[in-house]
Enzyme design. Structure first.
Site, short mmCIF file in Angstrom:
data_model
loop_
_atom_site.label_atom_id
_atom_site.label_comp_id
_atom_site.label_asym_id
_atom_site.label_seq_id
_atom_site.Cartn_x
_atom_site.Cartn_y
_atom_site.Cartn_z
N GLU A 65 38.64 24.25 -16.21
CA GLU A 65 38.39 25.53 -16.17
C GLU A 65 38.35 26.07 -17.46
OE1 GLU A 65 39.76 24.16 -11.87
OE2 GLU A 65 40.46 23.96 -14.13
N GLN A 128 48.20 26.51 -3.48
CA GLN A 128 47.42 26.60 -4.70
C GLN A 128 47.31 28.36 -4.62
OE1 GLN A 128 43.53 24.75 -4.50
NE2 GLN A 128 44.35 23.01 -5.93
N LYS A 177 40.10 34.45 0.24
CA LYS A 177 39.11 33.55 0.94
C LYS A 177 38.71 34.07 2.41
CE LYS A 177 38.46 28.91 2.56
NZ LYS A 177 39.13 27.58 2.68
N MET A 493 45.56 22.14 -40.63
CA MET A 493 46.40 23.38 -41.34
C MET A 493 47.91 23.15 -41.25
SD MET A 493 45.67 26.18 -42.74
CE MET A 493 44.25 26.71 -42.48
#
Length: 602
Positions: A65, A128, A177, A493
């Site tokens: 994601e 979830q 949902k 760096m």
């Protein structure tokens, strides 16, 4: 004879009964969305089902994601349109937090749509479930929680409007949902009513007059152009003002391409790894014209010593930025295009004589800095590729019509310095948040939005390992980006700072990916495993041929592994927290800015 229902539907008003999930897709289509980057999961599955039937929206299935979020950002930064990403609840949504924070810092218009557990389960720690609205409030322009199907079209229209107007930025819409599954009467409304949200685009005439008067009276003015120039599409107005007034221009890391690098009035990038002329001009300026910039620490260094002689004109569409870090003598709230256009008109109408002032003494001083301290580098004697040379050649062989995305670190600074930027939307990077892993998915999004342009991800070996799984997305989805890994086998760096400030104690910054190491992973083999064209380049003599090979391959992604020395450093440099007056042109070489006598002549 038509079915009886057909005639009734044809004569019905602009409304129909559909599910909330169908309303999501229908609304995106009405908003002109053509691409969504996402990954399905349980709570967003209701919306993924009608997405399959959309003839307008192309869904790009990412492998993580975070890749979806950065791809949406890259799409938006390259096209100027809103980038859209989608994820499920819980970890799917939380994986979007970093790219949302990234887009927020860099003012990129992104719409993130996430599924959420059913409304009856909210607050129960259901499977979830995560309060993504609460988590993202600090890193988005706004976040919506939608629990009713009938609110979906309105919320998405509002989110799209907020993301793309005023100071652009990311907006999240979290949809339960059950709201996706429920039915609603879908009626399209073009107008978006958002009481209290009224971005100011047109600047106040009084402030424009004061700014023009200050510019007209100045002897050492400098334009400090920020990323807002690119976001507002104000590059033509910036060029017009600069050429009419003869004022030198600096472009920040986020504004690269807002003003042509080849233009004689361009001094380069200011700040920590900016050019000496840009840094010096700002430090010696008597008027600083800051447009679409935010006086961040990487530009200002020690803020108390930044542009110490300058009166400040600060124009920004976000009033919260004005005076946040540096007090503005003339604050201007407004869109960059409107501000620059109004300033030029006022100068022409009320201070025309000032436009004839070439400020010869000021330019003599600046031209001296340009001659004494040009942007350059010394070739190494290691026999390996010089990173600056690699990037110079990528730029020269690809040209200004290409798009260049960078990760974060040394390669990012070299890409900002040594690619020749001649147009806006050609440079994508994580400027504010400094997100490792940005380059590959951002380049993927940019290529999806600009399929006819060559798109390079200029990445480091550390950054590349954070999101290289999106090469699979590029192969499967037919997105032929080109990746140049500046492989110094370390967190470059970090290593540079350890060399300069930690007595060369390289604590956990060696990645073992490059020359004379175990090469874990071997990037050429990894490229092959993903179905890409992979090639390793160890010497400067082979750089051009490799780049030309990459440019000739357009049916799959390309990964070029450029082996460079671990000790190569980015110069010039202003150490963190010190005055810009202490800029080092190279290690232990500090420029001698103008003397008091020279300043007195201006």
């Amino acid at each position: 004879m038509p079915h009886p229902g057909t005639a009734r539907r044809a004569s019905a008003p602009r409304s129909e009964v559909i599910t909330g999930a169908q309303a999501v897709i229908r609304t995106l289509e009405r908003l002109g969305v053509d691409t969504v980057f996402g990954l399905p999961g349980g709570t967003i599955l209701p919306t993924y089902d009608p997405l399959l039937d959309s003839e307008q929206i192309d869904h790009v299935l990412v492998r993580h994601e975070q890749g979806a979020g950065h791809a949406a950002t890259g799409y938006a930064a390259a096209t100027g349109r809103v980038g859209v990403c989608m994820a499920t609840s819980g970890p799917g949504a939380t994986n979007l937090v970093t790219p949302l924070a990234d887009a927020h810092m860099d003012s990129v218009p992104v719409l993130a749509i996430t599924g959420q557990q059913s409304s009856a389960l909210l607050g129960t720690d259901a499977f979830q479930e995560a309060d993504i609205v609460g988590m993202t409030m600090p890193v988005t322009k706004h976040s919506f929680l939608v629990t009713q199907a009938e609110d979906i079209p309105r919320a998405l229209r509002a989110a799209f409007h907020i993301a793309s107007t005023g100071r652009p930025g990311p907006v999240l819409v979290d949809i339960t949902k059950d709201a996706q599954a429920a039915q609603l009467e879908f009626v399209w409304e073009d107008d978006v009513e958002l009481p209290g949200y009224r971005p100011v685009n047109r600047p106040h005439a009084k402030q424009i007059r004061e700014a023009a008067a200050l510019i007209a009276s100045s002897k050492r003015p400098v334009i400090y152009a920020g990323g807002g120039i690119v976001r507002s599409g104000a590059h033509a107005e910036l060029l017009a003002l600069a050429e009419a007034s003869g004022i030198p221009v600096t472009t920040t890391l986020m504004a690269r391409g807002a003003f042509p690098d080849s233009h004689p009035q361009h001094l380069g990038m200011p700040g920590m790894h900016g050019t000496v002329p840009a840094v010096a001009a700002i430090q010696k300026a008597d008027v600083l014209i800051a447009v679409g910039s935010r006086f961040d620490d990487r530009v200002t260094g020690d803020l108390s010593t930044f542009a110490p002689h300058a009166k400040v004109i600060h124009a920004d569409i976000d009033p919260a930025e004005i005076g946040k870090n540096r007090t503005a003598d003339v604050p201007i709230v407004g869109d960059a295009r409107e501000v620059l256009s109004a300033l030029l008109d006022e100068l022409k109408n009320s201070f025309a004589s000032s436009l004839e002032d070439g400020r010869a003494a000021w330019w003599k001083l600046i031209d001296g800095w340009k001659a004494s301290y040009p942007l350059g580098y010394e070739r190494t004697d290691t026999g390996l590729c010089d990173p600056q040379y690699v990037i110079e050649r990528i730029s020269a062989l690809t040209g200004p019509e290409g798009v260049y995305a960078a990760g974060v670190g040394q390669h990012q600074m070299w890409a900002a310095q040594f690619v020749q930027y001649e147009r806006p939307h050609s440079w994508l990077n994580s400027g504010g948040l400094g997100t490792m892993g940005y380059a590959v998915p951002a380049a993927m999004g940019a290529k999806k939005g600009q399929p006819d342009r060559v798109v390079w991800a200029i990445d480091g070996d550390g950054c590349f390992q954070m999101t290289n799984q999106e090469l699979a997305t590029c192969v499967i989805s037919g997105i032929p980006i080109k990746v140049a890994i500046i492989n110094n086998s370390s967190l470059g760096m970090v290593r540079q700072w350890q060399t300069l400030f930690y007595d060369g104690r390289y604590s956990h910054s060696d990645l073992n990916t490059g020359h004379e190491t175990v090469r874990v992973p071997d990037f050429v083999k990894l490229a092959d495993a993903y179905g890409c064209f992979g090639l390793r380049v160890d010497r400067n003599e082979d750089v051009d041929a490799a780049i030309e090979q990459a440019l000739a391959v357009n049916d799959r992604p390309v990964v070029l592994d450029f082996t460079v020395p671990a000790d190569a450093m980015v110069w010039p440099m202003v150490a963190a927290g010190v005055s810009n007056d202490q800029i080092q042109y190279a290690r232990d070489i500090r420029p001698d800015f103008s003397s008091e006598a020279e300043e007195g002549e201006i």
